[in-house]
Design an enzyme around this catalytic site. Structure first.
Site, PDB file in Angstrom:
ATOM      1  N   ASP A  29       0.825  -1.203   0.000  1.00 20.84           N
ATOM      2  CA  ASP A  29       0.000   0.000   0.000  1.00 20.84           C
ATOM      3  C   ASP A  29       0.865   1.261   0.000  1.00 20.84           C
ATOM      4  O   ASP A  29       0.574   2.229  -0.697  1.00 20.84           O
ATOM      5  CB  ASP A  29      -0.905  -0.036   1.246  1.00 20.84           C
TER       6      ASP A  29
ATOM      7  N   LYS B 256       1.251   4.278  -2.818  1.00 18.81           N
ATOM      8  CA  LYS B 256       1.119   5.707  -2.510  1.00 18.81           C
ATOM      9  C   LYS B 256       2.355   6.469  -2.961  1.00 18.81           C
ATOM     10  O   LYS B 256       2.243   7.580  -3.502  1.00 18.81           O
ATOM     11  CB  LYS B 256       0.909   5.899  -1.010  1.00 18.81           C
TER      12      LYS B 256
END
Ligand code: ADP
Ligand code: ASP
Ligand code: MG
Length: 811
Positions: A674, A678
């Site tokens: 994740d 980002k």
């Protein structure tokens, strides 16, 4: 003296005729009352005669229904003492008509002449009834004084004879005269004719002009002339004043309220027209006069449209510079009685396009090909081409003359909404700009124009939302709470027109009630899939629309391209698209920017923190981003801040999941996946071309924990607890903390665990907070820091909400 015209709806029922009686009897001065047939009767008369002509015996039932409707009305409105006589008159009249129908059925033949005679019975019957209902009224038969002469397939008014006959007929002034609209007869033969569909308005105008009435009142079923067709747009409103020119432009172009030829006789004799509502007589209505001053600052007064449009193009290099081509085009059309309502020719002169009704298209093409047969044979010109099933839209207003940039605004608005303009025209009088578009874009075109020219009291943003989990659910709550304020303070109506959860989807143009959306989806939703969402959204072809993705689904992300390509903006809380292959990310951004719409994903990094906006502002103002250091996982930060002797690693992972911080599958957080996504998104927005595979990833949990099923993971992750506890104890004595840090330096990206001491800016980062330090050419010695909640449904939803609002063009 006044002329009052009552339309079909106004005389269509017992209640409405009683309203008409009240309105007429309250008049102080003498009045002429012109009435249409009872609402819908003209259509039914055409229908029954077609049934009879095609040998369908059910014409009898349909005819009987017409008789019954009239008798019911007579019984409901005519005073008892006159009822028998009126019933006899109407029965005799309709008996005559029934016999004509019988003849048509037997012969199975129907000519224009007979049809014209048949439809006249509607107004003949209605005027007889209304004449008997109003006190002290006399009824005249309009066929006696409205005279026509043939022109091509139509009948046009013979004003010379008509005006003389009217003066004669109305020489003795009566308190109230009732006559039927629409109907007329031929000057020479006395054969029954009519003034065309909707022609009762015209009858009234002819009478008003001939007798120099003080005003012509058109009584209908709406409060006045509206900014657009209220059947297509919901937030139209009544225009209080129009000049004759504006009214002419608006109704000539399809607005139904007034039959177009009506304006001219009134304009010519300077008789003001007032549009009034029979069902709301106290409403002021619309006043149409020769007063061309305007008290509105709005650039346009109204929008009008015709859906029956065929564009015919005559083209050929042989046309360039040749005198008389257009003369020959229009002569050929005129000879065949074809009416043209829009013409467009480019300065290059190699083609001329014009709009006609679909039903005139074949004849027009034939006439033109005959006219230019020689040139076509020599290859100087092509065959005429007809493009059918189009619509024409016109924006109208005298103010246009004074305000530059109207055409630019119009075409810009259409372009941003993916509406293709096929041809356009602006008259030199600058009171009308018209364009032709696809029929399927008509509704959308009217809505966007109404919206962008501020004809609406408020703007509408239509929202489709998918994913009603923690973020989507919270967003819907926030929208529901905020809706009234946005409407009151910002003139923005957020209309949620589609909601989908994992199983079902619900769509409605009118907007879904956010108090009850859950029950409604459950009860009325249909089984959904990303493809269905795409097809429904594109099928609805709704204006100013945005698709909001609050899922984490890769499949949903695949539909963005089609949506953006059709001018639907996309707001994604879903990170898949922005972190997918660079090509895909860049393509989506480029489609959005070319189409003048938006693809926004502020919440992909740092939830509601203004990160993407800040990076964009820095870059747009000429700064360059050199380095970024960040803690971007609210989940990981929460875990490292929560670890303690009691809270083991496995327990804190569970706690993060339960608090709604983690991704549905927490391994996406723990594996750094994740954070990598980002970081990729941030770096791309900062101007670097990077892929997920370029990121150096230093895992802190061995890879084998990420390989099995989610269940395996929950069962085995406890094995790591002891090792983490040891690590934690050491850091506690050294006054250090663990941070999972994402770094980008000149395009080189990495993520991994770092031990930071008390002096490090990342040390004090509470709970699930995020932090981003941006070093740029301008923010060099002291990096810019953005810090705050980096996860949580409420703040993420608020970030999505802010993206949605930024799409609306708030006033
Ligand atoms: P009548 O039967 O009274 O002659 P019409 O049906 O001819 O009435 O015209 C009134 C209708 O025109 C309204 O009911 C409305 O639906 C439609 N209409 C279309 N465009 C407009 C507009 N711009 N303003 C008002 N009404 C419009
Ligand atoms: N009754 C005619 C029609 O329906 C005329 C009118 O209503 O104005 O077209
Ligand atoms: Mg009408």
């Amino acid at each position: 003296m006044k002329v009052l015209k009552f339309g079909g709806t106004s005389v269509g029922s017992i209640e409405s005729i009683l309203e008409v009686k009240k309105i007429v009897e309250a008049q102080q001065e003498p009045v002429i009352v012109v009435v249409s047939a009872l609402g819908g009767i003209t259509d039914q008369l055409y229908h029954v005669s077609n049934l009879a002509a095609s040998g369908d015996p059910t014409y009898i039932d349909a005819m009987q229904a017409i008789v019954k409707r009239h008798i019911d009305v007579v019984n409901g409105v005519v005073p008892a003492e006159k009822r028998t006589q009126v019933t006899t008159t109407i029965t005799d009249l309709l008996e005559e008509l029934t016999n004509i129908m019988k003849g048509i059925f037997l012969l199975q033949d129907l000519t224009q002449k007979i049809t014209d005679s048949i439809v006249s019975y509607g107004e003949r019957a209605s005027s007889s009834i209304v004449g008997q209902v109003i006190d002290n009224a006399v009824t005249y038969d309009s066929r006696k004084f409205i005279k026509t002469v043939p022109q091509f397939t139509k009948h046009i008014v013979d004003f010379h004879t008509t005006n003389a006959l009217i003066k004669q007929q109305f020489a003795n002034e009566q308190k109230v005269v009732v006559c039927g609209g629409f109907i007329s007869s031929d000057t020479r033969t006395n054969v029954v004719t009519n003034l065309g569909r909707g022609g009762s308005d015209y009858t009234a105008a002819i009478l008003a002009a001939a007798l120099k009435a003080s005003v012509l009142e058109i009584w209908t079923d709406v409060d006045g002339f509206m900014t657009a067709d209220p059947r297509i747009i919901s937030n139209t409103y009544v225009i209080d004043k129009l000049s004759f020119i504006e009214a002419m432009e608006l109704c000539n172009f399809g607005a139904k309220v007034i039959y177009p030829p009506t304006i001219y006789p009134a304009y010519h004799k300077n008789i003001p027209i007032r549009i009034k509502n029979t069902f709301n007589p106290s409403a002021p209505g619309t006043y149409i006069s020769n007063d061309r001053t305007t008290d509105t600052v709005k650039a346009i007064k109204g929008i009008s449209s015709i859906n029956d449009t065929c564009l015919i193009t005559v083209q050929g290099l042989g046309m360039v510079g040749v005198i008389g081509v257009n003369y020959r085009i229009f002569k050929a059309l005129a000879k065949n009685g074809i009416s043209v309502f829009l013409v467009s020719q480019a300065a290059s002169e190699n083609n001329t396009s014009f709009a006609v009704k679909n039903s005139d298209a074949d004849l027009a093409v034939k006439a033109l090909d005959e006219e230019f047969a020689r040139e076509i044979e020599l290859g100087e010109m092509n065959h005429a081409v007809a493009e059918r099933d189009l619509a024409t839209v016109a924006i109208v207003g005298e103010n246009m003359k004074r305000i530059p940039g109207i055409a630019g605004k119009l075409f810009g608005t259409l372009g941003r909404n993916g509406i293709n303009v096929i041809a356009c025209a602006q008259g030199a009088s600058e009171t009308n700009i018209s364009f032709v578009t696809d029929l399927k874009s008509l509704r959308k075109a009217l809505n966007v124009i109404h919206d962008s020219f501020f004809l609406s009291d408020y703007q509408v943003l239509n929202v489709f939302l998918t994913g009603t989990g923690t973020v989507g659910g919270s967003l819907l709550d926030q929208i529901r709470q905020q809706q009234p304020k946005l409407m009151a303070k910002k003139g923005l109506k957020l209309n949620v027109v589609g909601i989908a959860n994992a199983e079902k989807a619900l769509f409605t143009r009118e907007g879904i009630d956010l108090e009850t959306y859950k029950e409604e989806i459950e009860a009325k939703g249909k089984p959904t899939s990303p493809q269905l969402l795409r097809d429904e959204i594109l099928g609805m072809n709704i204006f100013n629309s945005v698709f909001v993705d609050c899922t984490a689904s890769p499949e949903v992300a695949t539909i963005y391209k089609d949506l953006l390509s059709n001018n639907v903006s996309v707001v994604a809380a879903n990170k898949i698209a922005a972190s997918s292959e660079y090509e895909n990310y860049a393509e989506l951004k480029s489609i959005a920017s070319k189409r003048g719409i938006k693809f926004l994903f502020e919440t992909n990094v740092g939830a509601g923190l203004p990160i993407m906006n800040t990076i964009n502002n820095l870059i747009n103002s000429g700064d360059r981003i050199l380095k970024m250091e960040a803690v971007l996982s609210g989940t990981l930060n929460y875990i490292f801040n929560t670890l303690s002797a009691e809270n083991t690693l496995s327990k804190t992972i569970r706690m993060a999941k339960e608090a709604g911080y983690s991704e549905p599958d927490p391994r996406i957080d723990l594996s750094g996946k994740d954070v990598i996504r980002k970081l990729i998104i941030l770096s791309r927005e900062a101007g670097y071309r990077v892929e997920q595979s370029d990121v150096e990833c230093n895992l802190f949990i061995p890879e084998n924990y990420f390989k099995g099923s989610l269940e395996d993971f929950w069962n085995t992750i406890g094995e790591m607890d002891a090792q983490f506890e040891q690590h934690r104890q050491r850091l506690e004595t050294e006054h250090k903390r663990l941070r999972f840090v994402a770094t980008m330096e000149e395009g080189k990206c990495s993520v991994g665990l770092q031990e930071v001491d008390q002096r490090h800016p990342l040390y004090d980062l509470e709970g699930s907070n995020n932090i981003l330090m941006i070093t740029t050419e301008r923010y060099n010695d002291y990096p810019m820091i953005i810090k705050g909640y980096g996860a949580g449904a409420g703040v993420t939803a608020a970030g999505v909400f802010a993206d949605i609002i930024s799409i609306a063009n708030i006033r």
